[in-house]
Scaffold this active site. Sequence first.
Site, short mmCIF file in Angstrom:
data_model
loop_
_atom_site.label_atom_id
_atom_site.label_comp_id
_atom_site.label_asym_id
_atom_site.label_seq_id
_atom_site.Cartn_x
_atom_site.Cartn_y
_atom_site.Cartn_z
N GLY A 100 -48.69 24.72 30.14
CA GLY A 100 -49.88 25.24 30.82
C GLY A 100 -51.18 24.69 30.26
O GLY A 100 -52.00 24.12 30.98
N ASP B 125 -43.64 15.61 25.55
CA ASP B 125 -43.01 16.89 25.92
C ASP B 125 -41.51 16.65 26.06
O ASP B 125 -41.09 15.54 26.36
CB ASP B 125 -43.59 17.47 27.22
CG ASP B 125 -43.53 18.99 27.23
OD1 ASP B 125 -42.40 19.53 27.18
OD2 ASP B 125 -44.58 19.65 27.26
N ILE B 126 -40.74 17.72 25.90
CA ILE B 126 -39.30 17.63 26.18
C ILE B 126 -39.08 17.80 27.68
O ILE B 126 -38.09 17.36 28.23
CB ILE B 126 -38.54 18.69 25.35
CG1 ILE B 126 -37.06 18.35 25.29
CG2 ILE B 126 -38.81 20.10 25.84
CD1 ILE B 126 -36.30 19.15 24.25
N ALA B 127 -40.03 18.43 28.35
CA ALA B 127 -39.97 18.63 29.80
C ALA B 127 -40.58 17.41 30.50
O ALA B 127 -41.37 16.68 29.89
CB ALA B 127 -40.77 19.88 30.17
N GLY C 32 -47.19 22.21 21.55
CA GLY C 32 -45.79 22.40 21.95
C GLY C 32 -45.17 23.67 21.38
O GLY C 32 -45.59 24.17 20.34
N GLY C 33 -44.15 24.15 22.06
CA GLY C 33 -43.42 25.33 21.59
C GLY C 33 -43.28 26.38 22.67
O GLY C 33 -43.76 26.20 23.79
N SER D 93 -44.29 29.73 24.39
CA SER D 93 -45.62 30.33 24.43
C SER D 93 -45.60 31.83 24.71
O SER D 93 -46.66 32.44 24.91
CB SER D 93 -46.48 29.61 25.47
OG SER D 93 -45.89 29.80 26.73
N TYR E 101 -43.06 35.72 18.32
CA TYR E 101 -43.95 34.61 18.71
C TYR E 101 -45.20 34.60 17.80
O TYR E 101 -45.59 33.56 17.27
CB TYR E 101 -44.33 34.78 20.19
CG TYR E 101 -45.50 33.96 20.64
CD1 TYR E 101 -45.36 32.58 20.85
CD2 TYR E 101 -46.76 34.54 20.85
CE1 TYR E 101 -46.46 31.83 21.26
CE2 TYR E 101 -47.84 33.80 21.26
CZ TYR E 101 -47.69 32.44 21.47
OH TYR E 101 -48.76 31.68 21.87
N SER F 290 -56.87 33.58 25.83
CA SER F 290 -56.12 33.43 27.09
C SER F 290 -56.65 32.22 27.86
O SER F 290 -57.67 32.34 28.55
CB SER F 290 -56.26 34.67 27.96
OG SER F 290 -55.96 35.85 27.24
C1 15L Z 1 -50.71 33.59 24.16
O1 15L Z 1 -50.62 33.21 23.00
C2 15L Z 1 -49.76 33.14 25.20
O2 15L Z 1 -49.24 31.86 24.94
C3 15L Z 1 -50.37 33.17 26.58
O3 15L Z 1 -49.33 33.06 27.52
C4 15L Z 1 -51.20 34.43 26.85
O4 15L Z 1 -50.35 35.49 27.06
C5 15L Z 1 -52.18 34.67 25.74
O5 15L Z 1 -51.61 34.56 24.46
C6 15L Z 1 -52.89 36.02 25.85
O6 15L Z 1 -52.91 36.79 24.90
O7 15L Z 1 -53.46 36.26 26.91
#
Ligand code: 15L
Length: 280
Positions: free
Chosen positions: A24, A44-46, A82-83, A85, A147, A176
């Site tokens: 994203g 990327d792996i994708a 990467g990773g 999310s 995470y 965000s």
């Molecule tokens: C993050 O770290 C996430 O990767 C993202 O998807 C959002 O959820 C964001 O935090 C957030 O807190 O809005």
Amino acid sequence: MQSERTLWRSRSLSTILITGAAGGVGTLMRPRLARPGRTLRLLDIAPLEPAGEGEETVRASITDLEAMTRACDGVEAVIHLGGISLEAPWAQIIDVNINGTYTVFEAARRAGVPRVIFASSNHVVGFHTPDEFPLSEATIPLPDTYYGVSKVAGEGIGALYAKRYGLDVISIRILSCFPKPRSLRMLSTWLSPDDGARLLEACLTVEKPGYRVVYGVSANTRGGWVSLDEARALGYEPKDDSEAYAAELIARDGEPDPGDPVFTYLGGDFTLPKLNAENL
Ligand code: 15L
């Protein structure tokens, strides 16, 4: 004669490696970080969109040290996005986010890359409460998820590589980053894509930052949850404000209710019981 500072700032930084470039944030940053004379090496792996002018693409896993060391060849800065999310089972978080982030830093060290910018997250400090706002770089980690723990670990790995090996490392606790705010919470936490690119550009070009931790957020009217001082010290000046989307979101979801559990902690819905271990 130009000072060293001006010279560093005026450089286009000829090759920048971006991990997680198909994700994203990577997709939003790709066009915004393009510059004449700069090559973006997108990893990327994708699957990635085919390389355009000033771009190279690499399909690899951030957990593959050999591939990552090759990808770091000739690179002046890595932007490590990467990773995984979102929240995920512990084994996946360890493998991709913790081992993957170690691998990116170790590859950068082996290849002689002088700077790594690490996409950390507000979920490092997700269990802090509004009475503690604005949170600063000195706020102790209170991760809200596995995470979030992986982002604490990533910041630690970055600090180690900065202090032990002299890399410049900036951990950005992104709030965000989306094309537009998606929820009432994001009226306070939104980082616009343009401001995200401004912040990354500041991180790329600031002279000798050493090790830094900054928050990544726009100049939101309903903000103030985290300090912008650390990011401003790098030269970041946010220009966007989520308020432009407030009426639309309030018409859809109603006025923000401070009693809503989503507003109990900085981390919002990452702090809710739906992400307890038994539900993963
Ligand atoms: C993050 O770290 C996430 O990767 C993202 O998807 C959002 O959820 C964001 O935090 C957030 O807190 O809005």
